[in-house]
Write an enzyme that holds these catalytic residues in place. Structure first.
Site, short mmCIF file in Angstrom:
data_model
loop_
_atom_site.label_atom_id
_atom_site.label_comp_id
_atom_site.label_asym_id
_atom_site.label_seq_id
_atom_site.Cartn_x
_atom_site.Cartn_y
_atom_site.Cartn_z
N ARG A 170 48.55 34.30 47.20
CA ARG A 170 47.86 35.52 47.63
C ARG A 170 48.28 35.91 49.05
O ARG A 170 48.19 37.06 49.43
CB ARG A 170 46.33 35.30 47.61
N ARG A 174 56.01 36.13 56.12
CA ARG A 174 56.93 37.16 56.62
C ARG A 174 57.75 36.65 57.79
O ARG A 174 57.22 35.96 58.66
CB ARG A 174 56.17 38.38 57.14
N ARG A 247 32.77 28.43 42.70
CA ARG A 247 32.44 28.08 44.08
C ARG A 247 31.38 29.05 44.56
O ARG A 247 31.43 30.25 44.25
CB ARG A 247 33.67 28.18 44.99
N ARG A 278 34.86 30.18 57.81
CA ARG A 278 35.22 31.27 58.71
C ARG A 278 33.99 31.89 59.33
O ARG A 278 32.88 31.71 58.83
CB ARG A 278 36.08 32.33 58.00
N GLU A 304 30.44 31.23 57.21
CA GLU A 304 30.53 31.02 55.76
C GLU A 304 30.71 29.54 55.44
O GLU A 304 31.63 28.91 55.96
CB GLU A 304 31.76 31.75 55.21
N TYR A 352 39.88 35.84 39.33
CA TYR A 352 39.85 35.97 40.79
C TYR A 352 40.31 37.38 41.15
O TYR A 352 41.35 37.58 41.77
CB TYR A 352 40.80 34.92 41.37
N ASP A 354 40.39 41.02 42.98
CA ASP A 354 40.01 41.77 44.17
C ASP A 354 39.32 43.07 43.73
O ASP A 354 39.38 43.44 42.55
CB ASP A 354 41.26 42.10 45.01
P1 FAD Z 1 29.82 41.55 41.22
O1 FAD Z 1 29.95 42.29 42.49
O2 FAD Z 1 29.56 40.08 41.27
O3 FAD Z 1 28.67 42.27 40.38
C1 FAD Z 1 28.05 41.67 39.27
C2 FAD Z 1 26.58 42.06 39.31
O4 FAD Z 1 25.96 41.60 38.10
C3 FAD Z 1 25.82 41.43 40.47
O5 FAD Z 1 25.18 42.44 41.24
C4 FAD Z 1 24.82 40.51 39.79
O6 FAD Z 1 23.55 40.46 40.47
C5 FAD Z 1 24.67 41.18 38.43
N1 FAD Z 1 24.21 40.26 37.39
C6 FAD Z 1 24.75 39.05 37.05
N2 FAD Z 1 24.03 38.49 36.06
C7 FAD Z 1 23.05 39.36 35.76
C8 FAD Z 1 21.96 39.34 34.84
N3 FAD Z 1 21.76 38.30 34.01
N4 FAD Z 1 21.12 40.39 34.81
C9 FAD Z 1 21.28 41.46 35.65
N5 FAD Z 1 22.27 41.51 36.54
C10 FAD Z 1 23.15 40.48 36.60
N6 FAD Z 1 37.90 41.75 47.22
C11 FAD Z 1 38.73 42.54 47.95
O7 FAD Z 1 39.39 43.42 47.38
N7 FAD Z 1 38.85 42.40 49.31
C12 FAD Z 1 38.13 41.47 50.00
O8 FAD Z 1 38.26 41.37 51.23
C13 FAD Z 1 37.25 40.62 49.26
N8 FAD Z 1 36.52 39.67 49.89
C14 FAD Z 1 35.67 38.89 49.18
C15 FAD Z 1 34.92 37.91 49.87
C16 FAD Z 1 34.02 37.13 49.18
C17 FAD Z 1 33.20 36.08 49.93
C18 FAD Z 1 33.88 37.28 47.76
C19 FAD Z 1 32.93 36.41 47.00
C20 FAD Z 1 34.64 38.22 47.08
C21 FAD Z 1 35.54 39.03 47.77
N9 FAD Z 1 36.28 40.01 47.12
C22 FAD Z 1 37.15 40.80 47.85
C23 FAD Z 1 36.17 40.23 45.66
C24 FAD Z 1 35.14 41.31 45.30
O9 FAD Z 1 33.86 40.92 45.78
C25 FAD Z 1 35.08 41.47 43.79
O10 FAD Z 1 36.36 41.76 43.27
C26 FAD Z 1 34.13 42.55 43.29
O11 FAD Z 1 33.02 42.74 44.11
C27 FAD Z 1 33.69 42.20 41.89
O12 FAD Z 1 32.88 43.21 41.33
P2 FAD Z 1 32.10 42.91 39.97
O13 FAD Z 1 31.36 44.15 39.63
O14 FAD Z 1 33.04 42.33 38.96
O15 FAD Z 1 31.11 41.70 40.30
N1 UDP Z 2 44.04 29.98 52.98
C1 UDP Z 2 44.32 28.97 53.88
N2 UDP Z 2 44.12 29.17 55.21
C2 UDP Z 2 43.64 30.33 55.69
C3 UDP Z 2 43.35 31.38 54.78
C4 UDP Z 2 43.55 31.16 53.43
O1 UDP Z 2 44.75 27.90 53.47
O2 UDP Z 2 43.46 30.44 56.92
C5 UDP Z 2 44.25 29.72 51.54
C6 UDP Z 2 42.99 29.18 50.87
O3 UDP Z 2 43.39 28.27 49.87
C7 UDP Z 2 42.40 30.41 50.24
C8 UDP Z 2 43.67 31.15 49.80
O4 UDP Z 2 44.59 30.91 50.87
O5 UDP Z 2 41.56 30.10 49.15
C9 UDP Z 2 43.49 32.62 49.58
O6 UDP Z 2 42.99 33.20 50.77
P1 UDP Z 2 42.23 34.58 50.78
O7 UDP Z 2 41.99 34.95 52.19
O8 UDP Z 2 42.97 35.53 49.91
O9 UDP Z 2 40.85 34.17 50.10
P2 UDP Z 2 39.50 35.01 49.87
O10 UDP Z 2 39.51 36.18 50.83
O11 UDP Z 2 39.54 35.44 48.42
O12 UDP Z 2 38.42 34.03 50.16
#
Ligand code: FAD
Ligand code: UDP
Length: 380
Positions: A170, A174, A247, A278, A304, A352, A354
């Site tokens: 991911r 560069r 996780r 982080r 986090e 996984y 985005d």
């Molecule tokens: P979710 O947002 O999980 O929505 C699912 C919903 O279903 C939730 O609101 C939940 O409450 C509801 N639900 C579940 N079970 C039930 C039930 N039984 N009854 C009623 N409701 C229910 N993506 C990026 O592009 N850039 C980023 O920088 C980025 N950072 C991230 C950082 C973190 C810490 C995490 C965890 C994810 C990150 N992502 C990022 C990924 C991004 O969050 C997801 O791709 C996206 O939000 C997923 O949308 P979704 O609708 O599939 O799921």
């Molecule tokens: N990663 C790492 N060091 C860093 C940042 C990321 O080793 O400082 C690795 C780690 O395994 C992580 C993966 O790269 O799970 C993907 O990172 P990303 O930032 O895309 O993760 P997310 O934003 O989905 O948590």
């Protein structure tokens, strides 16, 4: 039936699907067990700062259709993600680029950096079989030891040799001086926060919050002909084939009376000993200013902490290793038999994804459902 569609989950997948269905004249009910819409992209305004309650979310995509789509619901700022890695007090630029290589080895030219990486990656012969081998073969052992190993083992709770190689791919590598974390044509943060964007997607759609679908399944199923389910796929089937692993993340968020805590939106702690992975300082997603352009005197930070998911926790990251991939394939078979249910999103598809991928997939699936198979799109 009162509604054409019952959509479980008001996250991005559910909100986009709901919007598309409504736009085609379908009646829709959205339910979410949380007390708010937006799923994991939910943001909350704290004294002018849009706090990313479920972790930092930076929108980035190479998909022009998706970019144009989200821009219908929000204007985006020019934020570019450039996290800093803190390894026992030494600071390194991310992703891995000439600034990182210079700090790590003192190399100055791309040729010198290449030579150093080549020398260190020679220990990996053959196709990398896991995250550790993949990381060393991309950037060498020094960077693996200082910037990857500790962070990854905290993030995933597993040895780097037990994790799939794709996770580390991911991150860009560069030989240029470029700290942009993403290789994406389009990037930014929605001005006014993600919640407002999701509100726009759901405008005019009935939403019931604090409503758990699985706890009220029979009553809710009776309301609609078709269901779009975006919760965890194993939970839908009562975990009857066993638990998929996820996780989870715990966020410790606090307001500090200081204008600048760490000088950057994201600082990754890449050593093994620091318990958090982080720290996010939310104001820097919007350049330290509120929507009226005023500087904000204080700041909000979130630490986090990653942990293994157990029942009752929020599942955040699917663990796409071999065991879970096999188990998911079995759940997928059960899902195929639920002809009136579409399983979508990061939890429904155990992928996984985005944000942009979730939106692209919700657009594709809703289009297939609503455009190709008749007026109401019934597949059965
Ligand atoms: P979710 O947002 O999980 O929505 C699912 C919903 O279903 C939730 O609101 C939940 O409450 C509801 N639900 C579940 N079970 C039930 C039930 N039984 N009854 C009623 N409701 C229910 N993506 C990026 O592009 N850039 C980023 O920088 C980025 N950072 C991230 C950082 C973190 C810490 C995490 C965890 C994810 C990150 N992502 C990022 C990924 C991004 O969050 C997801 O791709 C996206 O939000 C997923 O949308 P979704 O609708 O599939 O799921
Ligand atoms: N990663 C790492 N060091 C860093 C940042 C990321 O080793 O400082 C690795 C780690 O395994 C992580 C993966 O790269 O799970 C993907 O990172 P990303 O930032 O895309 O993760 P997310 O934003 O989905 O948590």
């Amino acid at each position: 039936m009162k509604y054409d569609y019952l959509i479980v989950g008001a996250g991005l997948y559910g909100a986009v699907f709901a919007h598309e269905a409504k736009a085609r004249g379908q009646s829709v009910l959205v339910v979410d067990k949380r007390p708010h819409i937006g799923g994991n992209v939910y943001t909350e305004n704290v004294r002018g700062i849009h706090v990313h309650i479920y972790g930092a979310h930076i929108f980035h995509t190479n998909d022009r259709t998706v970019w144009e789509y989200v821009n219908r619901f929000a204007a985006f700022n020019r934020f570019t993600n450039s996290p800093v890695a803190n390894y026992r007090g030494e600071l390194y630029s991310l992703p891995f680029n000439m600034y990182t290589f210079n700090k790590m080895w003192g190399v100055v030219t791309p040729q010198e950096a290449r030579a150093k990486i080549d020398e260190q990656r020679a220990e990996i012969t053959g196709v990398p079989r896991n995250l550790e081998e993949q990381a060393i073969s991309l950037v060498g052992r020094d960077i693996f030891e200082k910037l990857i190993k500790g962070y990854t083992e905290k993030q995933w709770g597993r040895d780097c040799r037990e994790l799939p190689a794709f996770i580390i791919k991911r991150l860009p590598v560069r030989l240029t001086f470029d700290n942009n974390y993403f290789n994406a044509l389009y990037q930014g943060i929605p001005i006014g926060g993600y919640t407002r964007m999701v509100e726009k997607l759901l405008q005019g759609t009935e939403v019931r919050l604090d409503t758990d679908y699985l706890e009220n399944k029979a009553a809710l199923d009776a309301l609609a002909g078709r269901v779009v389910y975006t919760g965890p796929i194993d939970a839908y089937f009562g975990y009857r084939l066993g638990h998929l692993e996820y996780r989870s993340v715990r966020f410790e968020t606090e307001w500090l009376d200081t204008p600048n805590f760490q000088g950057n939106a994201a600082v990754n702690y890449t050593d093994r000993e620091t318990p958090w992975t982080r720290i996010i300082e939310h104001k820097w997603f919007e350049f330290g200013r509120d929507e009226e352009g005023r500087e904000i005197p204080g700041t909000v930070i979130s630490r986090e902490y990653s942990s293994e998911w157990k029942p009752g926790d929020e599942p955040y990251y699917p663990v796409n290793d071999d065991r879970n991939s096999r188990l998911y394939a079995q759940y997928r078979q059960l899902a195929e038999a639920e002809r009136h249910v579409i399983f979508g999103g990061r939890l429904g598809e155990y992928k996984y994804y985005d944000m942009d991928q979730v939106i692209a997939e919700a657009l594709r699936r809703s289009g297939q459902e609503l455009d190709e198979s008749g007026e109401r799109g019934f597949l059965n």
